[in-house]
Design a protein around this motif. Structure first.
Motif, short mmCIF file in Angstrom:
data_model
loop_
_atom_site.label_atom_id
_atom_site.label_comp_id
_atom_site.label_asym_id
_atom_site.label_seq_id
_atom_site.Cartn_x
_atom_site.Cartn_y
_atom_site.Cartn_z
N THR A 11 5.73 4.46 -12.05
CA THR A 11 4.72 5.51 -11.95
C THR A 11 4.00 5.65 -13.29
N PRO A 12 2.68 5.47 -13.34
CA PRO A 12 1.96 5.57 -14.61
C PRO A 12 1.96 7.01 -15.14
N ASP A 13 1.85 7.13 -16.45
CA ASP A 13 1.76 8.46 -17.06
C ASP A 13 0.38 9.07 -16.86
N ARG A 66 4.13 5.42 -5.99
CA ARG A 66 4.02 5.42 -7.45
C ARG A 66 2.85 6.27 -7.94
N GLY A 67 1.84 6.44 -7.12
CA GLY A 67 0.76 7.35 -7.48
C GLY A 67 1.25 8.79 -7.60
N SER A 98 0.82 -1.21 0.00
CA SER A 98 0.00 0.00 0.00
C SER A 98 0.86 1.26 0.00
N LEU A 99 1.96 1.24 0.73
CA LEU A 99 2.86 2.40 0.74
C LEU A 99 3.48 2.62 -0.64
N ALA A 157 -5.84 6.44 -8.94
CA ALA A 157 -6.35 5.11 -8.56
C ALA A 157 -5.35 4.40 -7.64
N LEU A 158 -4.05 4.52 -7.94
CA LEU A 158 -3.04 3.92 -7.08
C LEU A 158 -3.07 4.56 -5.69
#
Length: 226
Positions: free
Chosen positions: A117-119, A48-49, A42-43, A126-127
């Motif tokens: 980390t998503p673009d 990454r969010g 979770s951390l 969501a993360l």
């Protein structure tokens, strides 16, 4: 029709040996370690969010800027520092306490190694939200296993026992305090930090009764949930 009220489950105030002697280890040990790994995951989700870390993690990420350590190693190091604050609260450590100090950080590092980390901002949000919800569930799982609270959550349960305040109120107060201290130290926060500080207490309070495994004997002090 008569309704029989059911008393809420108890968090037993047991020493490390008594925690193991109360039985049901076949369920309690797996629940403990699944909870700890989930906490570390979770951390990493929130890292990454990249829209705001959990309050303690603002400090952890700051340490990595000045010391040659990873994020997870910072989590481990601070866990042992926080244990010193248990002394005046007379909290009783256990297998779960030491396991927390070690497993969470390594689980976070392992997840960070697999997750980028998503673009997309939608995926990042969501993360962040998933990390907050998962953290609340993970906290309830490993505390409910009654094998010793983690260093930071020991502060929560210790203060709740000493003051008589609810776990929800104490946890929220601790998180808000850490955010303020982080700001004073120049730490960076985001919307995720604020949401975490406000939501983690209620989420833990919501799930803790369902995950609390009452030991066979609670003759040594205990605390009712609520």
């Amino acid at each position: 029709m008569t309704t029989i009220a059911t008393a809420p489950p108890q968090l037993a105030d047991l020493g490390p040996i008594a925690q193991l002697r109360t039985g049901r280890l076949g369920r309690r040990l797996p629940q403990l370690y699944v909870g700890l790994v989930a906490y570390g995951v979770s951390l990493a989700f929130m890292v990454r969010g990249d829209v705001g870390l959990a309050p303690w993690d603002v400090l952890h990420s700051g340490l990595t800027r000045y010391l040659p350590i990873t994020f997870g190693e910072a989590v481990v190091g601070m866990s042992f520092v926080v244990l010193l604050l248990w002394i005046p609260l007379r909290e009783k450590p256990g297998l779960g306490t030491i396991s927390n100090a070690l497993v969470v950080g390594f689980a976070a590092d392992g997840t960070l190694a697999l997750l980028d980390t998503p673009d997309s901002m939608v995926l990042r949000v969501a993360l962040m939200l998933g990390g907050i919800v998962l953290c609340g569930l993970a906290t309830a799982m490993y505390i409910g296993a009654q094998l010793g609270r983690g260093p930071r959550d020991g502060l929560m349960t210790g203060l709740a026992r000493r003051t008589g305040l609810s776990l929800r109120l104490v946890r929220t107060g601790l998180e808000v305090t850490v955010v303020v201290l982080g700001l004073l130290l120049g730490g960076g926060i985001g919307v995720g930090t604020v949401l975490y500080a406000l939501a983690i207490g209620p989420l833990t309070q919501l799930w803790l009764p369902a995950w609390t495994i009452e030991p066979r004997s609670t003759s040594v002090g205990s605390r009712r949930l609520g």
